[in-house]
Design an enzyme around this catalytic site. Structure first.
Site, mmCIF file in Angstrom:
data_model
loop_
_atom_site.group_PDB
_atom_site.id
_atom_site.type_symbol
_atom_site.label_atom_id
_atom_site.label_comp_id
_atom_site.label_asym_id
_atom_site.label_seq_id
_atom_site.Cartn_x
_atom_site.Cartn_y
_atom_site.Cartn_z
ATOM 1 N NE ARG A 89 -3.212 2.879 2.559
ATOM 2 C CZ ARG A 89 -3.440 3.506 3.670
ATOM 3 N NH1 ARG A 89 -3.064 3.080 4.869
ATOM 4 N NH2 ARG A 89 -3.909 4.514 3.396
ATOM 5 C CG HIS A 133 -1.489 9.089 3.355
ATOM 6 N ND1 HIS A 133 -1.621 7.571 3.448
ATOM 7 C CD2 HIS A 133 -0.885 9.509 4.480
ATOM 8 C CE1 HIS A 133 -1.277 7.327 4.826
ATOM 9 N NE2 HIS A 133 -0.977 8.483 5.571
ATOM 10 C CD GLU A 178 -4.846 7.634 9.674
ATOM 11 O OE1 GLU A 178 -4.640 9.152 10.367
ATOM 12 O OE2 GLU A 178 -4.313 6.731 10.093
ATOM 13 C CG ASN A 305 -5.191 3.361 8.884
ATOM 14 O OD1 ASN A 305 -5.313 2.386 7.971
ATOM 15 N ND2 ASN A 305 -4.842 4.584 8.355
ATOM 16 C CE1 TYR A 307 -0.086 2.736 13.538
ATOM 17 C CE2 TYR A 307 -2.026 3.667 12.847
ATOM 18 C CZ TYR A 307 -0.694 3.249 12.589
ATOM 19 O OH TYR A 307 -0.285 3.449 11.539
ATOM 20 C CD GLU A 375 -1.765 4.128 8.336
ATOM 21 O OE1 GLU A 375 -1.534 4.532 9.337
ATOM 22 O OE2 GLU A 375 -1.915 4.805 7.144
HETATM 23 O O1 IFM Z 1 2.444 7.800 9.983
HETATM 24 C C1 IFM Z 1 0.899 7.793 10.098
HETATM 25 C C2 IFM Z 1 0.124 7.598 8.911
HETATM 26 O O2 IFM Z 1 0.576 8.747 7.933
HETATM 27 C C3 IFM Z 1 -1.265 7.764 9.013
HETATM 28 N N1 IFM Z 1 -1.832 6.815 10.151
HETATM 29 C C4 IFM Z 1 -1.016 6.623 11.539
HETATM 30 C C5 IFM Z 1 0.174 6.875 11.102
HETATM 31 C C6 IFM Z 1 1.239 6.791 12.183
HETATM 32 O O3 IFM Z 1 0.872 8.190 12.810
#
Ligand code: IFM
Length: 491
Positions: A89, A133, A178, A305, A307, A375
């Protein structure tokens, strides 16, 4: 120069298991890795402008050189091939294709992605392209950026140019990455480009990004593309306490982080708690008839995405001041938790929140298409050890535990088709510059040398294990087939 990747590593015994046909990949984004900011006719983006403003990015860093992926893409594709991923990606830099955000395509810009795509295909790696992006052409920002509908219209035209040239070879398309960050972090909080701190401007940007998504989707459909989605970063929001005030704060945060995107995209409505969340800013003046239909047109997948979860507490709201266009303030703050490890981003590591997020998402939006995790990864304090390697045990544990949490979600019935690690390379982490390292491959920013970390080898072993289990080769899931074998989906 790429260093040896020691394929012999076998000391990571436990691998989560996934259904046959599940796609593994790695992700990057144009401004974060490409560099070559003034090469090949590329025009300036809002990140070129923003990063040059004193005090905006840690260490005064810019993406001028970044990982120099623009010149070193062959080396990076070789790393992907050796890693054994199905998909890569990457994102396409709009200012390479249209230096001022409008008009005919810049041939040199398209040529770069053409070379990259051909290199990937020759290496047996399927390209998955994100169209936006966050590197908006500066010329469009000068005319209002995402605050104005015109930018959405230009985005649709840009998409048509890219699809015309690359549509025959790119199977998977992601319109936006995002939009939460592109609108609220860029136009309200001001911690991302263009660095604005506005209320109505940010809400208009959020809406126009969705309109842009709809127009890009339309352009991709007109070009015959059948595997199109959008990448969102929904948040698992936990209340700091059971107090009515904290629960209400979570409801408002949910509108900001989740409902503002998922409701129009997948439920045909604008969010229910808008008035409570935005206060006087909730006038919807930027909406037009037909927008909901455009935004809500069917998608083939949604990219997620993930985290970390966010713990939310109520906070006093500043007086909304529409005249002075103060930033969006929803009366909520994120609170720290002491019970878990945090990555160097300060993000709590809570893998089970990943499972919960996905399970709740599909319950809440029954119309959701299949998911790809576009992500997931962690920034850690990596160092090169005396043996010349990066033993990033924290990142290995993060990936292992989050992939296990993802496998749990699949077993619970969530239709997830793939997982892309963030990121293939250490890279420009926006306002943090080069201070935060998310890569499974280390980049030495003095020499630009790539050095695969232990996490790279762990992921490589995991993918091999998956292939052995299912006796399949890389990229065996046809882009667009959308089907997994049912019998392999049960635990
Ligand atoms: O680096 C970023 C990415 O560009 C978008 N999602 C979160 C990642 C980590 O902060």
């Amino acid at each position: 120069m790429t260093s040896s990747t020691s394929p012999e590593t076998t000391d990571f015994p436990e691998f989560p298991t996934f259904p046959r046909g599940f796609a593994f990949g790695a992700a990057t984004a144009s401004y974060q890795v490409e560099g070559a900011h003034d090469v090949g006719g590329r025009g300036p983006s809002i990140w070129d402008t923003y990063s040059r403003q004193p005090g905006k990015v840690a260490g005064g860093a810019t993406g001028d050189v970044a990982c120099d992926h623009y010149h070193r893409y062959r080396e990076d594709v070789a790393l992907l091939r050796e890693l054994g991923v199905d998909d890569y990606r990457f994102s396409i830099a709009w200012p390479r294709i249209q230096p001022t955000g409008e008009g005919p395509a810049n041939a040199e810009g398209l040529d770069f992605y053409d070379r990259l795509v051909d290199e990937l295909l020759a290496a047996g790696v399927r390209p998955a392209a994100t169209l936006y992006h966050w590197d908006l052409p500066q010329a469009l920002e000068d005319r209002g950026g995402w605050r104005v509908r015109e930018t959405a219209e230009r985005f649709g035209e840009y998409t048509a140019l890219v699809a015309e040239r690359l549509g025959d070879r790119i199977g998977r398309w992601i319109t936006l990455n995002e939009p939460f960050c592109a609108s609220f972090v860029g136009y309200a909080i001001g911690r991302h480009a263009p660095g604005a701190q506005e209320g109505r401007g940010a809400l208009a940007a959020a809406h126009h990004l969705l309109v842009g998504h709809g127009l890009a989707l339309r352009a991709l459909r007109a070009a015959g593309r059948s595997e199109v989605g959008i990448t969102l970063n929904p948040d698992r929001l936990l209340p700091a306490s059971d107090s009515a005030a904290d629960l209400a704060a979570v409801r408002r945060a949910d509108t900001l982080h989740n409902a503002v995107w998922f409701d129009p995209l997948f439920a045909g409505r604008y969010p229910e708690h808008e008035a409570e969340t935005w206060g006087e800013l909730a006038d919807g003046s930027y909406r037009a008839d037909g927008d909901l239909e455009l935004i809500g047109a069917p998608l083939d997948f949604v990219g997620v995405n993930y985290y970390r979860p966010i713990t939310i507490a109520a906070a006093p709201r500043r007086e909304p001041d529409v005249a002075r266009r103060t930033a969006v303030d929803i009366g909520a703050v994120e609170s720290w938790r002491d019970d878990v490890r945090h990555t160097t981003m300060g993000w709590p590591v809570v893998p089970e929140a990943f499972t919960d997020l996905l399970v709740e998402l599909v319950e809440r939006y029954p119309g959701l298409p299949p998911l790809y995790i576009t992500e997931n990864g962690s920034a850690e304090a990596d160092t090169v050890a005396e043996d010349g390697q990066v033993h990033d045990a924290d990142r290995v544990a993060y990936l292992r535990d989050h992939l296990a949490a993802l496998a749990d979600a699949v077993r619970a019935g969530v239709d997830v088709r793939g997982y892309y690690v963030w990121s293939l390379l250490d890279n420009f982490e926006w306002a943090f510059g080069y201070d935060k390292r998310f890569g499974i491959v280390r980049v030495d920013y003095d020499t630009l040398e790539r050095l695969p970390k232990d996490s790279y080898r762990w992921y490589q072993d995991m993918i091999r294990d998956h292939r052995r289990t299912h006796a399949e080769g890389p990229g065996q899931q046809e882009a667009g087939d959308g089907q997994q074998e049912e019998e392999t989906r049960t635990p």
